[in-house]
Write a protein that holds these residues in place. Structure first.
Motif, PDB file in Angstrom:
ATOM      1  N   PHE A 139     137.526 106.772  82.435  1.00  0.00           N
ATOM      2  CA  PHE A 139     137.853 107.090  81.038  1.00  0.00           C
ATOM      3  C   PHE A 139     138.411 108.517  80.942  1.00  0.00           C
ATOM      4  CE2 PHE A 139     136.147 108.853  76.944  1.00  0.00           C
ATOM      5  CZ  PHE A 139     136.890 108.066  76.079  1.00  0.00           C
ATOM      6  N   GLN A 140     139.545 108.668  80.290  1.00  0.00           N
ATOM      7  CA  GLN A 140     140.239 109.963  80.270  1.00  0.00           C
ATOM      8  C   GLN A 140     140.042 110.734  78.956  1.00  0.00           C
ATOM      9  OE1 GLN A 140     142.362 111.042  83.126  1.00  0.00           O
ATOM     10  NE2 GLN A 140     141.119 109.416  84.027  1.00  0.00           N
ATOM     11  N   GLY A 141     139.303 110.144  78.025  1.00  0.00           N
ATOM     12  CA  GLY A 141     139.043 110.847  76.763  1.00  0.00           C
ATOM     13  C   GLY A 141     139.827 110.235  75.605  1.00  0.00           C
ATOM     14  N   MET A 142     139.342 110.490  74.380  1.00  0.00           N
ATOM     15  CA  MET A 142     139.960 109.889  73.188  1.00  0.00           C
ATOM     16  C   MET A 142     141.125 110.703  72.645  1.00  0.00           C
ATOM     17  SD  MET A 142     136.783 108.495  70.919  1.00  0.00           S
ATOM     18  CE  MET A 142     137.812 107.442  69.873  1.00  0.00           C
ATOM     19  N   GLY A 143     141.356 111.895  73.193  1.00  0.00           N
ATOM     20  CA  GLY A 143     142.475 112.714  72.724  1.00  0.00           C
ATOM     21  C   GLY A 143     142.272 113.194  71.301  1.00  0.00           C
ATOM     22  N   LYS A 144     143.367 113.238  70.543  1.00  0.00           N
ATOM     23  CA  LYS A 144     143.322 113.818  69.201  1.00  0.00           C
ATOM     24  C   LYS A 144     142.276 113.155  68.296  1.00  0.00           C
ATOM     25  CE  LYS A 144     145.885 114.834  65.074  1.00  0.00           C
ATOM     26  NZ  LYS A 144     147.119 114.832  64.298  1.00  0.00           N
ATOM     27  N   GLU A 145     142.178 111.865  68.396  1.00  0.00           N
ATOM     28  CA  GLU A 145     141.201 111.137  67.583  1.00  0.00           C
ATOM     29  C   GLU A 145     139.785 111.686  67.838  1.00  0.00           C
ATOM     30  OE1 GLU A 145     140.164 106.417  66.991  1.00  0.00           O
ATOM     31  OE2 GLU A 145     141.428 107.052  68.670  1.00  0.00           O
ATOM     32  N   GLY A 146     139.511 111.962  69.084  1.00  0.00           N
ATOM     33  CA  GLY A 146     138.212 112.509  69.462  1.00  0.00           C
ATOM     34  C   GLY A 146     138.010 113.912  68.901  1.00  0.00           C
ATOM     35  N   LEU A 147     139.074 114.708  68.904  1.00  0.00           N
ATOM     36  CA  LEU A 147     138.977 116.072  68.361  1.00  0.00           C
ATOM     37  C   LEU A 147     138.624 116.047  66.883  1.00  0.00           C
ATOM     38  CD1 LEU A 147     142.158 117.759  69.924  1.00  0.00           C
ATOM     39  CD2 LEU A 147     139.778 118.156  70.581  1.00  0.00           C
ATOM     40  N   VAL A 148     139.260 115.138  66.155  1.00  0.00           N
ATOM     41  CA  VAL A 148     139.016 115.031  64.714  1.00  0.00           C
ATOM     42  C   VAL A 148     137.547 114.683  64.469  1.00  0.00           C
ATOM     43  CG1 VAL A 148     139.594 113.719  62.621  1.00  0.00           C
ATOM     44  CG2 VAL A 148     141.414 114.389  64.223  1.00  0.00           C
TER      45      VAL A 148
END
Ligand code: PEP
Ligand code: MN
Length: 336
Positions: A139-148
């Motif tokens: 898993f590489q991370g949720m990116g921007k969605e995760g930041l929000v």
């Protein structure tokens, strides 16, 4: 720098060394003992490669008396640095506890973590949205969605955010959501990255590389400081050794070593440092006893289904116990 000449070194060699030192801008003071000549080279040249001198004829040994880093050193700044991140501090009297999941996975997950860690006295919510994984298939991370999600959850509980930045191209985006940029162990010596982050005025959590000496780690901090970013927090997260009963070997001696060498705050991450859930709390206690300015702890509402680092993530009740015990030790070492 001190240059010790070999016993019986001949005059032309001694003169050769003196000339070479002068060439590099050092003033030289010569002292002669019964058998040995010692040259004191005066002048602060942080980046100087002592091998320029140690390879010369007649030289027995060269010793540095100043450290290769400047802005990171205690000699440069004697009082402890307190980093202000959002509404919270690292390096002051109060321990800074940064806690949360390895990766942001969902709104429910990150909100549950934020609620728990805030209730227990943590002031920072951690969570990766861009993950440095050893395998490209992980898993590489949720990116921007995760930041929000991370920002919303933190704001709901008056927490500051710390999250990892892997690419300079992500800096502007991540800057909108975080209070602290985390530079991970795998990027500690990514010098172009350090320069980019050093140009920002957002505090940085610099993790120790898994095969880095404390000196190399402080040299990486120097990259950030030399670019003008004064808000650097160091994080000991374990190094690679021959030991394999733990994921890494948590080097707690780094805490007093850093405290003596540098004014920068240092926190400890026993989650990555041990890699095993039941080793985290004992090492968290030890880190605080050793004088760490804070802790970084991975905690998850359901560690058994975590997408990354589940085995080292604490269950909520374990985090509560950790905080209770750490608070008791904090008092003994004069922290709150
Ligand atoms: C992390 O904090 O999730 C992480 C990947 O840490 P490290 O860079 O220390 O491995
Ligand atoms: Mn992790």
């Amino acid at each position: 720098m001190v240059v010790v000449m070999e016993t019986g070194a001949v005059e032309p060699d001694i003169q050769g060394v003196i000339e070479r030192l002068n060439h590099f801008g050092f003033d030289v003071h010569r002292s002669s003992g019964e058998q040995q000549i010692v040259l004191g080279a005066i002048g602060v040249k942080p980046g100087f490669d002592t091998r320029h001198i140690s390879v010369l004829n007649g030289v027995a040994a060269v010793y540095r008396v100043t450290e290769p880093y400047k802005f990171a050193s205690r000699a440069w700044k004697t009082e402890n640095t307190v980093v202000q991140a959002g509404q919270h501090q690292v390096g002051g009297d109060a321990l800074a506890i940064m806690a949360g999941p390895c990766s942001v996975e969902s709104e429910e997950q990150i909100h549950a973590c934020a609620e728990l860690v805030a209730a227990q006295g943590a002031t920072f919510l951690r969570g990766g949205a861009f993950k440095p994984r050893s395998s490209p298939y992980s898993f590489q991370g949720m990116g921007k969605e995760g930041l929000v999600m991370l920002r919303e959850a933190a704001d709901a509980h008056n927490l500051a955010v710390v999250t990892e930045v892997m690419e300079p191209a992500q800096l502007d985006l991540i800057a909108q959501y975080t209070d602290v940029f985390q530079i991970g162990a795998r990027n500690m010596q990514n010098f172009s990255r350090l320069k980019e982050v050093g140009k920002t005025r957002i505090p940085v959590l610099l993790k120790r590389g898994m095969s880095a000496t404390v000196k190399e780690w402080l040299m990486s901090a120097e990259y950030l400081l030399a670019e003008g970013n004064a808000d650097v927090i160091l994080c000991e997260r374990g190094i690679r050794t021959f030991e394999d009963y733990t994921r890494n070997t948590l080097d707690l001696s780094a805490v007093p070593v850093v405290k003596a060498k540098s004014h920068l705050p240092i926190i400890v991450d026993p989650s990555h440092g041990t890699g095993i859930r039941n080793k985290v709390t004992p090492m968290a206690r030890a880190a605080v006893a050793a004088g760490a300015d804070g802790l970084m702890i991975e905690v998850h509402p359901d560690p058994d289904s975590a997408v990354s680092d589940g085995p080292q993530s604490l269950y909520f009740h374990q985090f509560e116990t950790l905080m209770e015990q750490v608070r008791a030790i904090a008092l003994v070492v004069g922290r709150s």
